[in-house]
Design an enzyme around this catalytic site. Sequence first.
Site: not given
Ligand code: GLN
Length: 767
Positions: A17, A439, A567, A671, A700
């Site tokens: 909520e 992705s 996770w 990254e 990002h």
């Molecule tokens: N293979 C995933 C993607 O490209 C990797 C994402 C991640 O490491 N957070 O979304």
Amino acid sequence: MATPINLGFARIGAKRELKKAIESYWSLKTTAEQLLSTARDIRKRHWSWQSEAGIPEPPSGDFSLYDHVLDTAWMFDAVPSRFRDLNLSGDLDLYFAMARGVAGQTATQALEMTKWFDTNYHYLVPEFTGAENFRLGRNPQVEAYREATALGLTARPVILGPVSFLLLGKARQTHADRAALLDRLLPAYEELLRSLAAEGAVAVQIDEPVLATDLDDAARALLTKAFTRISKAAPLKILLATYFGPLRDNLEHALHLPVHALHLDLVRGLEQFDDALQLAPKSLTLSLGLIDGRNIWKADLTRALELAERAADRLSGDRLMVGPSCSLLHVPIDLSNESALPPDIKDWLSFGRQKLAEVVTITRALNEGRSAIRAELDANRDSLEKRRRSELVHNAGVGTRLRAIRNTDFARTKTFDERKPLQQAALGLSLLPTTTIGSFPQTEELRRERARMRKNEITAEEYEGFIHQEITHAIREQEKLGLDILVHGEAERNDMVEYFGELLNGFAFTENGWVQSYGSRCVKPPIIYGDVTRRGTMTVRWWQFAQSLTALPVKGMLTGPVTVLQWSFARDDQPRRDTCFQLALAIRDEILDLETAGCKAIQLDEPALREGLPLRKTDGPEYLRWAVDAFRLATAGVRDATQIHTHMCYAEFNDIVESIAAMDADVISLESARSQMELLEAFAGDRYRNDLGPGVYDIHSPRVPSSEEMLGLLKKALAVIPAERLWVNPDCGLKTRAWQEVTPALQHLVTAARSLRQILSGKAGRI
Ligand code: GLN
Ligand code: ZN
């Protein structure tokens, strides 16, 4: 009399909520009054649940509209000047500006966000310049306390302790001295405690989770100073709360701080139990954290009660409290909202409200004798026994296979230097290969179709046809862009862990098992309840379809065992390592199936590898050993010519680069655009010898960087990694971006790689 307590409750609401109310306020659909009124309703409901459960003094001040560390900074007026200058209309907007930043011409950057100890909750990092004039600028604590009082409750305010607050923050510009900052901060804490006492509070909980981390003598001295001062500020009984691990070398120190009671996490820190009982001064009350606040399993009440009884033998009853190991922020709220879980499995679980009942049950047994809870104990034993013996949990084949693992299963047959030419030939690679992380944009349409598939509004064939369209689009785009190694785009995945969990045995999923990740963002971690096995191939058909469309190599794409473990809510009936190895074996099979299908490059993402590090440095090596082993077990079965990639997101790699090297992936992508390649330093020299793709496109942000900018980053990377080992790729997956950003950005990326190839071959310019 022993007292049942709670250290804190989830804020987001059993059906999220609060998330909905906050996001609706952000999008200007509702007013501040509406948001605050929803927040009040949630607090009221949560308090009534706690007091109905039998918690006499439920916590107040544990609620937050975004994050409790931000609230502490906010309360003590630690608002960085860039926010003060904004001139926002209301206090609430200033608060959210600190949390989220403000877009616009001169964008104002939000406070940084980072992980709350070793949980998956993220807090906002307070900034200290050293010139702060901390003061009790706002008093949400007194407001919350009053609110509880008005409902007829006596609350116990929960306050983040001064030393944790300072150590969790970061000193900007100057290296603000911690001791000097504490001197400035303590008067504000004293004022806060006085205000609560004046309001009628008799007890407060002050959290110092840093006590479960590595502290130096200077930090311990800060604790002494802080508690000596604040314990005199007002006639309040202070419960000093520690959690997330044993106190070890900080235990004696904590036991002798001038407080009324000390809370110990006995779920993660059982090793400190005997010492604590032995060494606790006569005046100290101990609060036993016996119910796991970090996981969703029903407690072993008999065992918890035995511990509690041992404590009761040593301490008189009124020097004893019983509670969850930590705040219930980290578990979902109410199991009774789950209607789709298999009944057997549901019977093994306990969410926030159920955990409070467990706390109260143990306390009743202490106060009234075991006979008072006979029925509960019997039912609990019965349920635990069923879980222990369940065929849902145990699969003999998995055990046999785990025991049969040999050392050679962890190692590729040839060294990286021997493998590399074979892979280059197989994949047709030349200098500076370009690729992406996996992705491609998850469009509105894609989400809609997935939702329709889940509701059975479209058939599996229709959904598959739709995914095929998306894959085709992604492949065609990549071919046009001129990338060297393609990906299928992960259109079929909602989430990189859930997708695999749903295809593996041993996983269960909840409908409402939400846990706050940060601000209004929540995650619904899968529950790993049993031995993990693969029902069939998980990704092969998508890969095959993608590969059938192109002559260029398509990378296979999987989530790594450590990330799936991190996770999820993991089993508590076997070591995490064992669960991780089971996952690794299932993934190993998938990798081999991909290879058999003709896949020549396979990526196993491990973005959570670093965040699994334990809180204490000395525990790091053991974790890293099995985490790296799990990765190797998953990947080492392939032929020499098959190229293994891995990917990790933002992380400081300096202290774990040896472990990353030990994973022995042929290529790692990271990254690094946001840090302007600074993160790469960790890989300099011969600490890391395999191939590396530092991200040159910060995914990002919606910004599309130019090819010159990416070329600049690549040149910087060349200072650390020789061209023969350098790959060109974005920072991370592109699923959160839109195609109109992704296409030009990748165009620039390919252009940057080509320019650098030209430069290096001497045909154009110089570095
Ligand atoms: N293979 C995933 C993607 O490209 C990797 C994402 C991640 O490491 N957070 O979304
Ligand atoms: Zn990433």
